[in-house]
Design an enzyme around this catalytic site. Structure first.
Site, mmCIF file in Angstrom:
data_model
loop_
_atom_site.group_PDB
_atom_site.id
_atom_site.type_symbol
_atom_site.label_atom_id
_atom_site.label_comp_id
_atom_site.label_asym_id
_atom_site.label_seq_id
_atom_site.Cartn_x
_atom_site.Cartn_y
_atom_site.Cartn_z
ATOM 1 N N ASP A 1 -6.599 2.027 -2.823
ATOM 2 C CA ASP A 1 -7.260 3.516 -2.620
ATOM 3 C C ASP A 1 -8.099 3.355 -1.337
ATOM 4 O OD1 ASP A 1 -5.924 3.878 -5.058
ATOM 5 O OD2 ASP A 1 -8.018 4.712 -5.781
ATOM 6 N N HIS B 1 -3.585 -4.279 -3.924
ATOM 7 C CA HIS B 1 -2.322 -4.249 -4.662
ATOM 8 C C HIS B 1 -1.146 -4.882 -3.638
ATOM 9 C CE1 HIS B 1 -3.402 -2.140 -8.344
ATOM 10 N NE2 HIS B 1 -4.489 -2.034 -7.639
ATOM 11 N N SER C 1 -14.905 -3.087 2.473
ATOM 12 C CA SER C 1 -13.849 -4.119 2.540
ATOM 13 C C SER C 1 -12.775 -3.595 3.270
ATOM 14 C CB SER C 1 -13.642 -4.985 1.629
ATOM 15 O OG SER C 1 -13.545 -4.196 0.365
#
Length: 379
Positions: free
Chosen positions: A190, A246, A339
């Site tokens: 996301d 992911h 990040s």
């Protein structure tokens, strides 16, 4: 910002500003938008900075940098403005001191300061008392309506703030695009995402700090050669985002290399700023190399830490060579802070989606994305 402003007094003032912010963040009864995440454009921010920094430094910060960044919603095409947090604004000033590598004292002091403050926040948010920070964070960033997506939706069930910050989402909440097509690639997070068909385009339009090379980013010249001329996807996670990353493709883990480094801000204005060092090649990061199931090609997934990020942790069992991962499978988590995840594909491996490339190159904007959304296709 001219070199005449990069004085010892200026550094000490900036260091004091960052320390004051992280100390204020220890107040469990206060909202994060009253300290670390106060918008840079807020009148209170100017007043607060003016008390701590020299007038010339405040003027430079407020004239040189925008108060935030524009992001494009992929689904609506709407461009919205996201204000920069005050801690990022201070981090931008410190980046200039870190870029003065020929002035070793400024450089070393900056590295030590950012490491110390990041570790300070990590300890604070790992303590049981930090649980009190969870509700104000949810309220400030309006996360209440997203909690049902989490494997553990009850905020009271988290033992510490960092445990909540690295909360894991249900796979059903982030279905991957075209699940039957192994040639499709997905967003790793996301995030706010940029996509470049070649590394040269990435360095022309986005990564403008000095010192960026694939060799330095990956810490391995032989591995870097496999991606020379290939494509790059950059996924930036803001502190309010779901903070796990992911797999962008299905594949087998070939290797993982952890590279120690600094804790500079990864805000787009730090990445886009000529004359400063490239933070992607300076910051702490972990490089995972996958052998892609569909094509047999290598894919690199680089998890990059940032200012105030405590740690980068893989999910149990993921960091073993030979492990097979599915596209969309959770790989690991970042603990407190912003990040970035960088995905590298070798030449000819993927055709990145036109809208993402156009937003990145023609508009110079990130695109708001979610885990599993399509980024491109092979073949």
């Amino acid at each position: 910002m001219g070199d005449n402003h990069l004085t010892d007094d200026g550094f000490e003032a900036s260091a004091g500003a960052l320390s004051s912010l992280t100390t204020a963040a220890e107040n469990k009864n206060d909202t994060p938008k009253n300290h670390l995440h106060m918008p840079a454009s807020h009148e209170k921010t100017h007043a607060w900075l003016s008390k701590i920094l020299p007038a010339s430094t405040v003027d430079d910060l407020e004239s040189k940098f925008h108060m935030g960044n524009y992001v494009i919603d992929r689904q609506t095409g709407e461009k919205t403005f996201e204000p920069m947090s005050i801690y990022v604004r201070v981090g931008m000033h410190l980046l200039y001191y870190g870029s003065e590598q020929e002035k070793a004292l400024h450089w070393k002091k900056t590295l030590a300061l950012l490491k110390n403050q990041s570790e300070k926040m990590g300890k604070e948010y790992d303590a049981p008392e930090s649980k009190a920070h969870i509700k104000p964070f949810i309220d400030d960033f309006q996360l209440e309506d997203t909690l049902f997506e989490m494997k553990q939706p009850d905020p009271d069930a988290y033992a510490t703030f960092n445990e909540f910050f690295a909360r894991e989402i249900k796979e059903s909440a982030r279905p991957i695009a075209d699940p039957q097509n192994d040639l499709v690639t997905s967003s790793p997070a996301d995030c706010r995402l940029t996509a470049f068909p070649t590394i040269d385009l990435a360095t022309k339009y986005w990564i403008k700090g000095f010192g960026f090379t694939l060799d330095r980013l990956l810490g391995d010249a032989n591995l870097a050669r496999r991606f020379d001329g290939g494509s790059m996807v950059i996924a930036r996670l803001a502190p309010q985002d779901y903070h796990r990353w992911h797999a962008p493709v299905a594949g087998t883990v070939e290797n993982i290399t952890d590279i120690p480094g600094a804790y500079y801000t990864v805000n787009p204005q730090a990445i886009n700023e000529p004359g400063t060092l490239d933070v992607f090649c300076e910051n702490k990061r972990s490089v995972m190399t996958l052998r892609r199931t569909a094509t047999g090609s290598p894919v690199a997934v680089v998890a990059v830490g940032a200012m105030l990020v405590g740690s980068i942790k893989y999910n149990a069992g993921i960091d073993r060579p030979g492990t097979e991962v599915r596209r969309g499978q959770c790989l690991g988590a970042f603990y407190y802070g912003g990040s970035t995840v960088i995905v590298l594909y070798p030449p000819g491996e993927v055709t990145l989606d036109e809208d993402l490339v156009k937003n990145s190159i023609e508009q110079g904007c990130e695109t708001q994305m979610k885990v599993g959304w399509r980024t491109g296709v092979s073949g």
